[in-house]
Design an enzyme around this catalytic site. Sequence first.
Site, PDB file in Angstrom:
ATOM      1  N   SER A 208      68.341  93.768  21.183  1.00  0.00           N
ATOM      2  CA  SER A 208      69.673  93.211  20.948  1.00  0.00           C
ATOM      3  C   SER A 208      70.662  94.229  20.373  1.00  0.00           C
ATOM      4  O   SER A 208      70.864  95.288  20.941  1.00  0.00           O
ATOM      5  CB  SER A 208      69.498  91.998  20.038  1.00  0.00           C
ATOM      6  OG  SER A 208      70.690  91.344  19.803  1.00  0.00           O
TER       7      SER A 208
ATOM      8  N   GLU B 207      76.899  80.785  15.568  1.00  0.00           N
ATOM      9  CA  GLU B 207      76.789  81.538  14.332  1.00  0.00           C
ATOM     10  C   GLU B 207      78.081  82.342  14.222  1.00  0.00           C
ATOM     11  O   GLU B 207      78.680  82.712  15.236  1.00  0.00           O
ATOM     12  CB  GLU B 207      75.590  82.488  14.377  1.00  0.00           C
ATOM     13  CG  GLU B 207      74.259  81.762  14.291  1.00  0.00           C
ATOM     14  CD  GLU B 207      73.095  82.712  14.027  1.00  0.00           C
ATOM     15  OE1 GLU B 207      72.342  82.450  13.088  1.00  0.00           O
ATOM     16  OE2 GLU B 207      72.940  83.711  14.750  1.00  0.00           O
TER      17      GLU B 207
ATOM     18  N   ASN C 282      78.405  85.272  13.705  1.00  0.00           N
ATOM     19  CA  ASN C 282      78.245  86.557  14.376  1.00  0.00           C
ATOM     20  C   ASN C 282      78.496  86.502  15.888  1.00  0.00           C
ATOM     21  O   ASN C 282      78.382  87.518  16.570  1.00  0.00           O
ATOM     22  CB  ASN C 282      76.862  87.139  14.082  1.00  0.00           C
ATOM     23  CG  ASN C 282      75.727  86.290  14.644  1.00  0.00           C
ATOM     24  OD1 ASN C 282      75.892  85.559  15.604  1.00  0.00           O
ATOM     25  ND2 ASN C 282      74.560  86.399  14.035  1.00  0.00           N
TER      26      ASN C 282
ATOM     27  N   PRO D 156      66.975  85.822   1.840  1.00  0.00           N
ATOM     28  CA  PRO D 156      66.193  86.968   2.324  1.00  0.00           C
ATOM     29  C   PRO D 156      66.441  87.118   3.818  1.00  0.00           C
ATOM     30  O   PRO D 156      66.433  86.125   4.542  1.00  0.00           O
ATOM     31  CB  PRO D 156      64.741  86.566   2.045  1.00  0.00           C
ATOM     32  CG  PRO D 156      64.749  85.082   1.927  1.00  0.00           C
ATOM     33  CD  PRO D 156      66.127  84.650   1.525  1.00  0.00           C
ATOM     34  N   SER D 157      66.668  88.348   4.280  1.00  0.00           N
ATOM     35  CA  SER D 157      66.878  88.558   5.711  1.00  0.00           C
ATOM     36  C   SER D 157      65.599  88.241   6.473  1.00  0.00           C
ATOM     37  O   SER D 157      64.501  88.436   5.980  1.00  0.00           O
ATOM     38  CB  SER D 157      67.282  90.007   5.954  1.00  0.00           C
ATOM     39  OG  SER D 157      66.968  90.380   7.274  1.00  0.00           O
ATOM     40  N   GLY D 158      65.768  87.755   7.700  1.00  0.00           N
ATOM     41  CA  GLY D 158      64.614  87.500   8.556  1.00  0.00           C
ATOM     42  C   GLY D 158      64.328  88.673   9.483  1.00  0.00           C
ATOM     43  O   GLY D 158      63.385  88.636  10.270  1.00  0.00           O
TER      44      GLY D 158
ATOM     45  N   ARG E 133      70.288  89.399   1.666  1.00  0.00           N
ATOM     46  CA  ARG E 133      71.695  89.392   2.073  1.00  0.00           C
ATOM     47  C   ARG E 133      72.528  88.590   1.087  1.00  0.00           C
ATOM     48  O   ARG E 133      72.086  87.563   0.579  1.00  0.00           O
ATOM     49  CB  ARG E 133      71.852  88.796   3.467  1.00  0.00           C
ATOM     50  CG  ARG E 133      71.112  89.590   4.517  1.00  0.00           C
ATOM     51  CD  ARG E 133      71.784  89.523   5.872  1.00  0.00           C
ATOM     52  NE  ARG E 133      70.917  90.091   6.888  1.00  0.00           N
ATOM     53  CZ  ARG E 133      70.813  91.394   7.163  1.00  0.00           C
ATOM     54  NH1 ARG E 133      71.544  92.266   6.496  1.00  0.00           N
ATOM     55  NH2 ARG E 133      69.977  91.824   8.091  1.00  0.00           N
TER      56      ARG E 133
HETATM   57  C1  16G Z   1      68.518  87.309  14.603  1.00  0.00           C
HETATM   58  C2  16G Z   1      68.930  85.987  15.167  1.00  0.00           C
HETATM   59  C3  16G Z   1      70.366  85.690  14.814  1.00  0.00           C
HETATM   60  C4  16G Z   1      70.553  85.758  13.321  1.00  0.00           C
HETATM   61  C5  16G Z   1      70.053  87.062  12.773  1.00  0.00           C
HETATM   62  C6  16G Z   1      70.023  87.011  11.276  1.00  0.00           C
HETATM   63  C7  16G Z   1      68.184  84.998  17.251  1.00  0.00           C
HETATM   64  C8  16G Z   1      68.118  85.143  18.742  1.00  0.00           C
HETATM   65  N1  16G Z   1      68.808  85.972  16.619  1.00  0.00           N
HETATM   66  O1  16G Z   1      69.234  88.354  15.199  1.00  0.00           O
HETATM   67  O2  16G Z   1      70.647  84.412  15.275  1.00  0.00           O
HETATM   68  O3  16G Z   1      71.891  85.608  12.986  1.00  0.00           O
HETATM   69  O4  16G Z   1      68.732  87.278  13.217  1.00  0.00           O
HETATM   70  O5  16G Z   1      69.461  88.171  10.774  1.00  0.00           O
HETATM   71  O6  16G Z   1      67.700  84.043  16.682  1.00  0.00           O
HETATM   72  P1  16G Z   1      69.066  88.284   9.260  1.00  0.00           P
HETATM   73  O7  16G Z   1      68.016  87.227   8.975  1.00  0.00           O
HETATM   74  O8  16G Z   1      68.572  89.670   9.122  1.00  0.00           O
HETATM   75  O9  16G Z   1      70.304  88.043   8.457  1.00  0.00           O
HETATM   76 ZN    ZN Z   2      71.611  89.898  21.057  1.00  0.00          ZN
END
Ligand code: 16G
Ligand code: ZN
Length: 545
Positions: free
Chosen positions: A65, A371, A373, A500-502, A508
């Site tokens: 991505s 979202e 984003n 927590p970031s995923g 965050r």
């Molecule tokens: C991933 C997710 C996106 C989310 C982002 C958050 C999908 C396809 N993509 O890119 O939706 O906004 O993670 O990232 O689900 P973070 O947990 O690091 O903030």
């Molecule tokens: Zn993407």
Amino acid sequence: MAQFEEVSQKSELHPKPEGLTLQYGTAGFRTHAKHLDHIMFRMGLLATLRSKKTKSTIGVMVTASHNPEEDNGVKLIDPMGEMVTAVWEGYATQLANAEQDSLLKELKDIIEKEDIDMSVPACIYVGKDTRPSSASLSQAVLDGVSSLGGKTHDYGLVTTPQLHYMVCCCNTNGCYGSPTVEGYYQKLSQAFLQLTQNASNRTDDQKRLLVDGANGIGALKMREMEPFLRSELQVVLSNDGSSGKLNHMCGADYVKVQQKAPQGMNMGVGERCCSFDGDADRIVFYYTDSKGCFHLLDGDKIATLISTYLKELLTQAGLNLQIAVVQTAYANGSSTRYLEDVMKVTVCCTKTGVKHLHHAAQEYDIGVYFEANGHGTVLFSKAAQKQIQELLKDSNTNDERKRAVKLLESTINLINQTVGDAISDMLVIEAVLAIRGMSVQDWDAIYTDLPNRQLKVTVSDRRVIDTTDAERRAVTPEGLQDAIDSLVKKYKSARSFVRPSGTEDVVRVYAEADTQENADSLAHEVSLAVYRLAGGVGDEPKPLH
Ligand code: 16G
Ligand code: ZN
């Protein structure tokens, strides 16, 4: 059994580096491409099992991505084009982390747990983005599938949403469309041309759109699609991949996070521009005004425009369908207020991650989810689509109602309901602006964003932060939420949360307030609270000003 012998042999060609553990995160596996060969092979195996289990075609997309070009990743796509279920995400992690000598055991464990009939045929659709590593990594997926006797269809270079679309077309026996890239262009462009017929006297200027392709797959596919749009959209493509690096100083994520225009785009004053991300499942719009000020129209603005348009059509068509907008904690407070107070639509908030928004949106007749984003789409329930179809056939419907229902029908056809899709979303926005005779400035003026700031804090273990209320409140560590609450009280129109970031090893922090200065200092103060109460590592966060 012979089928497992082949898995054994082939897996030796895709060995797992000892000790490496990875997790199927928010959007699949994602890390530096050099760590992913064994993961790809194993996801080929898992997709084959999933296909046998569901007796349907499953998708495997190789992409990272918006992440840097050196990274890569992989994501499984379920039969209706949705993200794979949580239980299977667990299997993915289990299989990915099995050491070489216990791979077969883990595989058999899943087969047993899910009671999979191995004689059922399997079919896997595979796609990849333009990263240099994607070619060999997608080959590893194909190897995995074939070693378990599954059939594959390799779509080669496609956007993530295109692959989701293919999977859905296949499993609905073509009801959703024809499972080819050409079929995708035809379905979307026909709907777009039908919609724009309803916009009178569009000038060439109004048809012109500057598109930043993030030097990725979206740019390639936009080029392919252009002839289908018969100049009703005049795309000026930049960052088309011919020279620049993927996602580098360009793309939707860069524009959203940096709140500035991408490099390599020649923007005139007031010109409508948009950016895709690296696999074209996100989009944001923007323009610069005569004072040189940059204006971003993110996922929240997109959701507002689309839901306003749909609500108006429902009224004109005399259809009593419930429409809701699904957001996350990142949605700008102004957008939520506008939707609830002015538009009077139901707003629902979920955890971050497409799958959460998607599931929530399925609860309504029409669920618009985005979202901030820029990832999002619109879901129409079966019942809603049926009502729309019936009204179309009803000869007693008057002309005004008929026009509205026809617009609804074409809009449904233009939307990729399987997942957020930059190309589809772009066309929807262009059509809505054209039909309503709105400029990008008119759209931007619907409401004014509250100034906001996002920061990240590194802690020794981000799992110490547990959240509730769709990530808007921290339950642990003790005292953190109280600290955030008292900081927020110091500012006007303020809001802040941490999670927590995923996808990254960080916490965050989000803050918004009446002025940029206040949003910045609130974000900084909350970062300090996280650093102190949640085990910050490295230097203490510094103020932004
Ligand atoms: C991933 C997710 C996106 C989310 C982002 C958050 C999908 C396809 N993509 O890119 O939706 O906004 O993670 O990232 O689900 P973070 O947990 O690091 O903030
Ligand atoms: Zn993407």
